[in-house]
Scaffold this motif. Structure first.
Motif, short mmCIF file in Angstrom:
data_model
loop_
_atom_site.label_atom_id
_atom_site.label_comp_id
_atom_site.label_asym_id
_atom_site.label_seq_id
_atom_site.Cartn_x
_atom_site.Cartn_y
_atom_site.Cartn_z
N ALA A 179 0.97 -1.06 -0.15
CA ALA A 179 0.01 -0.15 0.01
C ALA A 179 1.02 1.27 -0.07
O ALA A 179 2.00 1.40 0.51
CB ALA A 179 -0.85 0.08 1.14
N CYS A 180 0.58 2.39 -0.73
CA CYS A 180 1.15 3.60 -0.75
C CYS A 180 0.29 4.44 0.18
O CYS A 180 -1.05 4.78 0.07
CB CYS A 180 0.97 4.28 -2.34
SG CYS A 180 1.74 5.64 -2.34
N SER B 184 5.43 14.52 -0.16
CA SER B 184 6.85 13.97 -0.04
C SER B 184 7.05 12.91 0.97
O SER B 184 7.91 12.19 0.99
CB SER B 184 8.00 14.90 0.14
OG SER B 184 7.66 15.80 1.32
N ALA B 185 6.11 12.69 2.09
CA ALA B 185 6.25 11.64 3.04
C ALA B 185 5.52 10.47 2.55
O ALA B 185 5.25 9.63 3.48
CB ALA B 185 5.26 12.14 4.30
N ARG B 186 5.26 10.31 1.36
CA ARG B 186 4.71 8.97 0.93
C ARG B 186 5.51 7.81 1.27
O ARG B 186 6.94 7.75 1.02
CB ARG B 186 4.63 8.89 -0.61
CG ARG B 186 3.56 9.85 -1.10
CD ARG B 186 2.13 9.29 -0.99
NE ARG B 186 1.18 10.07 -1.50
CZ ARG B 186 -0.15 9.98 -1.62
NH1 ARG B 186 -0.57 8.64 -1.53
NH2 ARG B 186 -1.05 10.97 -2.02
N THR B 187 5.02 6.46 1.71
CA THR B 187 5.96 5.37 2.07
C THR B 187 5.03 4.24 1.59
O THR B 187 3.93 4.10 1.14
CB THR B 187 5.82 5.19 3.74
OG1 THR B 187 4.54 5.02 4.09
CG2 THR B 187 6.63 6.47 4.21
N LEU B 188 5.94 3.19 1.19
CA LEU B 188 5.30 1.79 0.87
C LEU B 188 5.13 1.00 2.10
O LEU B 188 6.02 0.69 2.82
CB LEU B 188 6.47 1.22 -0.26
CG LEU B 188 5.51 0.01 -0.81
CD1 LEU B 188 4.49 0.25 -1.80
CD2 LEU B 188 6.29 -0.97 -1.49
N TYR C 117 8.27 1.80 4.44
CA TYR C 117 9.64 2.41 3.71
C TYR C 117 9.30 3.33 3.05
O TYR C 117 8.44 3.54 2.33
CB TYR C 117 10.23 0.93 2.92
CG TYR C 117 9.92 -0.22 3.87
CD1 TYR C 117 11.06 -0.32 4.96
CD2 TYR C 117 9.06 -1.17 3.57
CE1 TYR C 117 10.82 -1.90 5.65
CE2 TYR C 117 8.86 -2.15 4.83
CZ TYR C 117 9.72 -2.51 5.44
OH TYR C 117 9.69 -3.62 6.27
N PRO C 118 10.26 4.27 2.79
CA PRO C 118 10.47 5.62 1.76
C PRO C 118 10.12 4.87 0.49
O PRO C 118 10.65 3.89 0.13
CB PRO C 118 11.79 6.22 1.89
CG PRO C 118 12.22 5.84 3.25
CD PRO C 118 11.63 4.51 3.73
N ALA C 119 9.13 5.62 -0.32
CA ALA C 119 8.72 5.23 -1.54
C ALA C 119 9.94 5.07 -2.53
O ALA C 119 9.95 4.11 -3.42
CB ALA C 119 7.60 6.09 -2.13
N ASP C 120 10.75 6.02 -2.32
CA ASP C 120 11.98 5.88 -3.24
C ASP C 120 13.28 5.02 -2.77
O ASP C 120 14.24 5.06 -3.14
CB ASP C 120 12.42 7.31 -3.49
CG ASP C 120 13.11 8.04 -2.11
OD1 ASP C 120 12.75 7.30 -1.06
OD2 ASP C 120 13.68 9.27 -2.08
N GLU D 64 5.70 2.75 -8.51
CA GLU D 64 5.75 3.82 -9.56
C GLU D 64 5.09 5.00 -9.14
O GLU D 64 5.29 6.16 -9.13
CB GLU D 64 5.86 3.40 -11.09
CG GLU D 64 6.02 4.53 -11.98
CD GLU D 64 7.37 5.13 -11.96
OE1 GLU D 64 7.40 6.61 -12.13
OE2 GLU D 64 8.36 4.70 -11.42
N THR D 65 3.59 4.76 -9.17
CA THR D 65 2.63 5.49 -8.65
C THR D 65 3.09 6.29 -7.33
O THR D 65 2.85 7.56 -7.33
CB THR D 65 1.32 4.95 -8.64
OG1 THR D 65 0.85 4.29 -9.90
CG2 THR D 65 0.05 5.86 -8.08
N CYS D 66 3.57 5.47 -6.38
CA CYS D 66 3.63 6.08 -5.32
C CYS D 66 4.90 6.88 -5.12
O CYS D 66 4.92 8.07 -4.46
CB CYS D 66 4.03 4.96 -4.18
SG CYS D 66 3.78 5.34 -2.36
N ARG D 67 5.98 6.85 -6.06
CA ARG D 67 7.17 7.65 -6.09
C ARG D 67 6.66 8.75 -6.87
O ARG D 67 7.12 9.82 -6.66
CB ARG D 67 8.14 6.87 -6.71
CG ARG D 67 8.79 5.87 -6.07
CD ARG D 67 9.73 4.95 -6.85
NE ARG D 67 10.51 3.98 -5.91
CZ ARG D 67 11.38 2.87 -6.38
NH1 ARG D 67 11.71 2.96 -7.62
NH2 ARG D 67 11.91 2.06 -5.48
#
Length: 211
Positions: free
Chosen positions: A79-80, A85-89, A133-136, A172-175
């Motif tokens: 899940a994203c 910028s605080a997006r995580t997986l 975890y950080p998306a990137d 890719e969408t989350c990033r």
């Protein structure tokens, strides 16, 4: 030497011999940290789940996919989460875990051997494995390949993940959601330019020549 003494020495030496016979995969790729009493995990899967026919499917929750056999309980979810910028997986392994346990999750496949920390989380019905975890994070690229991936957590066994484009699309969408939209910047600059006050220049009148 008395046969009884030989038997006694054999019994004493047996635990030391058995202690050195741990599976090599556990030694190389995963480790378990127990926060309670230093004892082993209570919940241990003795075999890996059968993933014949397991697929990824879109969840009812936006930006979330689940992996499992259709009609059965899911085995894994991606899940994203977060905003801007605080997006995580978020990775959720649906396997019973000890309360407040911590472990190292191994991702092996698609040219990757990654190790990520993962914790036991209470979802209201029980403790299961979950990590954010950080998306990137480059280690997440292990999910984006076209080959099978193995996810291993001590006590939860090894989960084979069949190849699918859906994890790569979600990551890719989350990033992309974590990056600022470059189209917004020129618009803001244009708005600022239009708000600047303008100065009207009045030309000086030419002097009238004498007659």
């Amino acid at each position: 030497m008395d046969r009884r003494l030989i038997a006694l020495f054999a019994i004493i030496a047996l635990p030391a011999v058995l202690g050195g016979c741990r599976p090599p995969a556990t030694d190389r790729y995963v480790e378990r940290l127990d926060l309670d009493s230093g004892q082993g995990p209570t919940h241990v899967l003795t075999s890996s789940p059968d993933v014949a026919g397991a697929i990824w499917a879109v969840s009812r929750t936006p930006n979330r996919i689940v992996y499992g056999i259709p009609g059965n309980a899911p085995l894994l979810a991606l899940a994203c989460t977060g905003e801007d910028s605080a997006r995580t997986l978020e990775i959720t392994r649906f396997a019973a875990a000890d309360r407040n346990a911590k472990a190292i999750m191994a991702l092996i496949g698609n040219g990757h051997v990654e190790r990520l920390p993962i914790d036991a989380k209470d979802n209201g019905r029980g403790w299961l494995w979950q990590g954010s975890y950080p998306a990137d994070l480059p280690a997440l690229d292990a999910f984006t390949g076209a080959r099978k991936l193995e996810l291993t957590i001590p006590g939860a066994g090894t989960l084979a993940i069949n190849p699918s484009p859906q994890p790569a699309e979600l990551i890719e969408t989350c990033r992309r959601l974590a990056q600022p939209d470059p189209a917004v910047i020129p618009v803001l600059e244009l708005e600022l330019e239009t708000e600047k006050p303008t100065q009207t220049i009045v030309p000086k009148a030419e002097p009238t020549p004498p007659t």
